[in-house]
Design a protein around this motif. Structure first.
Motif, short mmCIF file in Angstrom:
data_model
loop_
_atom_site.label_atom_id
_atom_site.label_comp_id
_atom_site.label_asym_id
_atom_site.label_seq_id
_atom_site.Cartn_x
_atom_site.Cartn_y
_atom_site.Cartn_z
N TRP A 375 17.05 -14.48 -7.86
CA TRP A 375 16.06 -14.47 -6.78
C TRP A 375 14.71 -13.92 -7.25
N PHE A 376 14.76 -12.93 -8.16
CA PHE A 376 13.52 -12.35 -8.65
C PHE A 376 12.82 -13.32 -9.60
N GLU A 377 13.60 -14.00 -10.43
CA GLU A 377 13.02 -14.98 -11.34
C GLU A 377 12.35 -16.11 -10.56
N SER A 378 12.99 -16.51 -9.47
CA SER A 378 12.40 -17.57 -8.63
C SER A 378 11.13 -17.08 -7.95
N LEU A 379 11.12 -15.80 -7.59
CA LEU A 379 9.99 -15.21 -6.88
C LEU A 379 8.75 -15.07 -7.78
N ARG A 380 8.98 -14.72 -9.03
CA ARG A 380 7.85 -14.46 -9.95
C ARG A 380 7.42 -15.71 -10.72
N LYS A 381 8.06 -16.82 -10.49
CA LYS A 381 7.75 -18.05 -11.23
C LYS A 381 6.27 -18.42 -11.09
N ASN A 382 5.64 -18.64 -12.23
CA ASN A 382 4.22 -19.03 -12.30
C ASN A 382 3.29 -17.97 -11.70
N LYS A 383 3.72 -16.71 -11.70
CA LYS A 383 2.88 -15.64 -11.16
C LYS A 383 2.68 -14.55 -12.20
N LYS A 384 1.55 -13.88 -12.09
CA LYS A 384 1.26 -12.77 -12.99
C LYS A 384 1.51 -11.42 -12.32
N ILE A 385 1.53 -11.42 -11.00
CA ILE A 385 1.79 -10.18 -10.26
C ILE A 385 2.78 -10.44 -9.14
N ILE A 386 3.41 -9.37 -8.66
CA ILE A 386 4.30 -9.43 -7.50
C ILE A 386 3.69 -8.58 -6.39
N THR A 387 3.69 -9.13 -5.17
CA THR A 387 3.06 -8.44 -4.05
C THR A 387 4.04 -8.25 -2.89
N TYR A 388 3.60 -7.48 -1.92
CA TYR A 388 4.40 -7.30 -0.71
C TYR A 388 4.62 -8.63 0.02
N ARG A 389 3.64 -9.53 -0.04
CA ARG A 389 3.79 -10.82 0.64
C ARG A 389 4.92 -11.64 0.02
N ASP A 390 5.07 -11.52 -1.30
CA ASP A 390 6.19 -12.20 -1.96
C ASP A 390 7.52 -11.66 -1.43
N PHE A 391 7.62 -10.35 -1.29
CA PHE A 391 8.85 -9.74 -0.81
C PHE A 391 9.09 -10.07 0.67
N ALA A 392 8.02 -10.25 1.44
CA ALA A 392 8.16 -10.65 2.84
C ALA A 392 8.81 -12.02 2.94
N HIS A 393 8.36 -12.95 2.09
CA HIS A 393 8.96 -14.29 2.06
C HIS A 393 10.42 -14.21 1.62
N HIS A 394 10.70 -13.37 0.64
CA HIS A 394 12.08 -13.20 0.16
C HIS A 394 12.97 -12.64 1.26
#
Length: 718
Positions: A375-394
């Motif tokens: 799930w984390f690999e899918s979340l960070r795909k093609n991204k340089k940073i991780i944000t709260y908005r990413d975790f909200a979608h997750h």
């Protein structure tokens, strides 16, 4: 010179039909497209409770429960996926028996032909498939799988896909009801199924002694189940405002005047959603349980508060991450601003690893120490940073999938954030800390683990709240209870307390009154005693009949218990015939005792003597038919069963009338089940279902006694 073998036209047609069928299922049907589409090996069925049923297109596993089966071989794999899509598109059902049937056919094809091709299905393959079902599955599973196999084989012929096999009928019968069985096996099952007084006391002790969140949560669920006969899965639909009060009128005897007076009282109710179509119903709380039920609801309300807040946030602000108390970012941290490793761990409820710097923003390093979860690999795909908005979608994607009607609870149209049994993910885990942004409802399997239902497996012993609290059986063994046993125990106690059948069915959330019998684990002796009590009700009316016959006056239908019927009954020598001249002419030809329109009255002069004479005459007829059947006379066996049934009914009536506990004046009628109409007989001959259920325990007792008598007669003749 090469020779091409001749292929019959019907085989070519079958191949073409199969090809078109698979092509249609692959290209035109869309069900389970979200699970990988036609070429996926695993599809899921989502139930209303939020649980999922799995359809894995794999062969039987090496050992039951191992889940190590290899994928179906081609071309059977494509056929199986097409067939499942077709069936589930018509009506999506629980897939268990369907998948077992496909596995059995796949096994048979490999064993007989060495190739998994549905076009090769023939009678030897069907026999081999039946053999593996017989050896691998239990009796209940065999019955359901057998029905699915019959449907599959018929479907293949009807759709002209395979014509090589002959018609096949499942050899596995539906299991007999163990709740009313009289065999040693059934009696032992009833004994094991019904909770003992010690186990009921332990359930109360667990609620009283509960200390941890785990113990408080599951012991509170148990209290709600103990209030009224309910299903464990129905707890899913309870809301925080499930308690409400109503007023009722109670009749009491005034201590001073001795008169009966009406008094208005307050009744506490649980707003309950019953499964299987019964809808929302109020379940009154017994006054002695009111305090403990209120305490259970209070505990669950407190435990669910953090999860309800997270769910409420997700409903109102789905694009923003819920900043729970463990988050360590500044209050003004932007939704799209980068998070470092320490902030990620705090947000997700993870323990930081020493191999990565808390202030690191490097996603490669962070992913590595997190063991690269998918799930984390899918979340960070093609991204340089991780944000709260990413975790909200997750969070939304992960937890709303557990609720089919998100953002509402299925069937009751109330927000998930109002669910009483809501908890955060890992909230009740012994080691992991809860995920502050999550919300979920434990399923029935987790409830049963907490009740020790799987404590026979060493790895699950510590998950039992009884083991955690040091509560054991009297012999120091582990306590093992299922949520369904609580429902059965309450239903049985209600039967012992002579609760009205309709009231019990409504109270338990059953749509059919006859289903009460599946939960009635009273002994045969208890049921017979209950039947006798009911037989005593028309005693006064029956005594009027006896007196009327003594003084030689007509016997009215009202005397026989038919309050709304005008007219007089006809004496038969064994009782009274209730068939009058307004009806069609009688077709019984003097066979009165076995007729449903006939009433025998205990104590009626000369009735017992005439019944004894009739028994002797009927015994003679049965012996003649039995002797002829033993000699192989054509058609005699049917007469043997017919005469045996008549003799069994007569003997049953005599046994009831000879019983000293049955008072004079008791009216005995033959239930409809023992005297089918000509229409029912015609339907039975055509193989159509005509089953009915006895309306009263008296009738049920008469039926069971007659059946036992008949089995005894037929057994003696063999």
């Amino acid at each position: 010179m090469s020779i091409i073998p001749f292929k019959p036209r019907h085989e070519i047609a079958c191949e073409q039909n199969l090809e078109l069928f698979i092509k249609r299922a692959r290209n035109d049907l869309t069900i389970y497209e979200q699970h990988g589409g036609f070429y996926s090996l695993t599809w899921y069925v989502k139930y209303k409770s939020g649980l999922r049923g799995v359809m894995s297109f794999t062969q039987f596993e090496s050992t039951r429960g191992k889940n190590d089966g290899h994928p179906f071989e081609q071309p059977f794999l494509d056929f199986a996926r097409a067939y499942v899509r077709e069936e589930q598109s018509i009506k999506e059902n629980t897939p268990t028996h369907l998948m077992r049937a496909l596995k059995a056919v796949h096994y048979g094809l490999l064993e007989v032909h060495g190739k998994a091709d549905i076009l090769l299905l023939d009678s030897p393959t069907i026999r081999k498939a039946a053999e593996t079902v017989e050896t691998r599955l239990g009796s209940a599973a065999r019955y359901g799988t057998g029905l699915r196999l019959m449907k599959l084989y018929k479907w293949l012929k009807d759709n002209r896909i395979c014509l090589r096999h002959s018609d096949w009928k499942s050899p596995w019968k539906k299991q007999k009801e163990k709740a009313s069985g009289t065999s040693n096996e059934a009696k032992q099952w009833q004994k094991d199924r019904l909770l003992s007084s010690h186990e009921i006391g332990v359930l109360a002790d667990a609620f009283s002694l509960a200390e941890t969140s785990y113990q408080k949560f599951y012991s509170s669920l148990t209290v709600l189940l103990m209030n009224a006969p309910s299903r464990g899965g129905e707890l899913h639909y309870l809301t925080t405002d499930c308690l409400f009060e109503t007023t009722a009128i109670k009749q009491e005897t005034d201590a001073e005047t001795g008169e009966v007076v009406e008094k208005e009282i307050t009744v506490l109710n649980l707003r309950w959603k019953a499964a299987k179509g019964s809808g929302l119903i109020p379940k009154p709380v017994h006054p002695k349980l009111e305090h403990v039920v209120r305490e259970a609801v209070f505990r669950l309300t407190e435990l669910s508060k953090p999860a309800r807040e997270a769910a409420s946030w997700a409903i109102e602000r789905p694009a923003e991450f819920y900043r729970h108390q463990d988050c360590i970012t500044a209050p003004n941290h932007d939704e799209d601003q980068a998070l470092n490793y320490a902030e990620i761990c705090a947000a997700l409820g993870l323990t930081m690893a020493k191999k990565c710097s808390p202030t690191s923003y490097n996603l490669d390093d962070i992913s590595r120490v997190m063991s690269k979860p998918k799930w984390f690999e899918s979340l960070r795909k093609n991204k340089k940073i991780i944000t709260y908005r990413d975790f909200a979608h997750h969070a939304i994607k992960t937890y709303k999938s557990k609720f089919p009607d998100w953002p509402n609870l299925a069937e009751i149209d109330r927000p998930v954030s109002e669910a009483l049994c809501l908890v955060r993910d890992c909230e009740l885990h012994a080691e992991f800390q809860p995920k502050g942004y999550s919300w979920t409802i434990p399923n029935i399997n987790q409830l049963n683990k907490a009740l020790g239902a799987r404590s026979k497996f060493t790895e699950f012993v510590n998950e039992s709240m009884f083991s955690q609290l040091g509560l054991t059986n009297k012999d120091a063994s582990h306590i093992s209870i299922t949520s369904h046993q609580i429902r059965v125990w309450l239903s049985t106690m209600a039967e012992r307390g002579e609760m009205d059948s309709l009231d019990l069915a409504m109270y338990a959330g059953r749509t059919r009154i006859e289903d009460n019998r599946h939960y009635d684990l009273r002994s045969a002796e208890e049921r017979e005693a209950s039947a006798r009590l009911i037989m005593n009700i028309p005693k006064n009316k029956g005594l009027q009949v006896i007196e009327s016959v003594r003084v030689n006056v007509p016997v009215t239908f009202e005397m026989l218990g038919n309050e709304d019927r005008v007219g007089t009954a006809q004496p038969t020598g064994w009782g009274m015939c209730e068939h009058d001249w307004t009806m069609a002419p009688c077709t019984k030809a003097g066979d009165c005792v076995t007729c449903k329109d006939h009433a025998c009255i205990k104590g009626l002069p000369k009735t017992m003597e005439r019944l004894k004479e009739l028994e002797n005459a009927q015994q003679h007829e049965f012996d003649r038919a039995d002797e002829a059947a033993s000699s192989g006379v054509y058609g005699a066996d049917s007469w043997r069963v017919f005469q045996g049934k008549r003799l069994a009914v007569i003997r049953t009536v005599i046994r009831i009338m000879e019983n000293d506990e049955v008072p004079d004046g008791t009216i005995i009628r033959i239930p409809t089940e023992l005297d089918p109409t000509q229409t029912q007989v015609a339907l039975i001959e055509k193989g159509l279902k005509t089953e009915t259920s006895a309306d009263y325990p008296t009738d049920q007792n008469l039926i069971e006694t007659t059946q036992n008598e008949l089995l005894s007669l037929l057994g003696e003749g063999r």
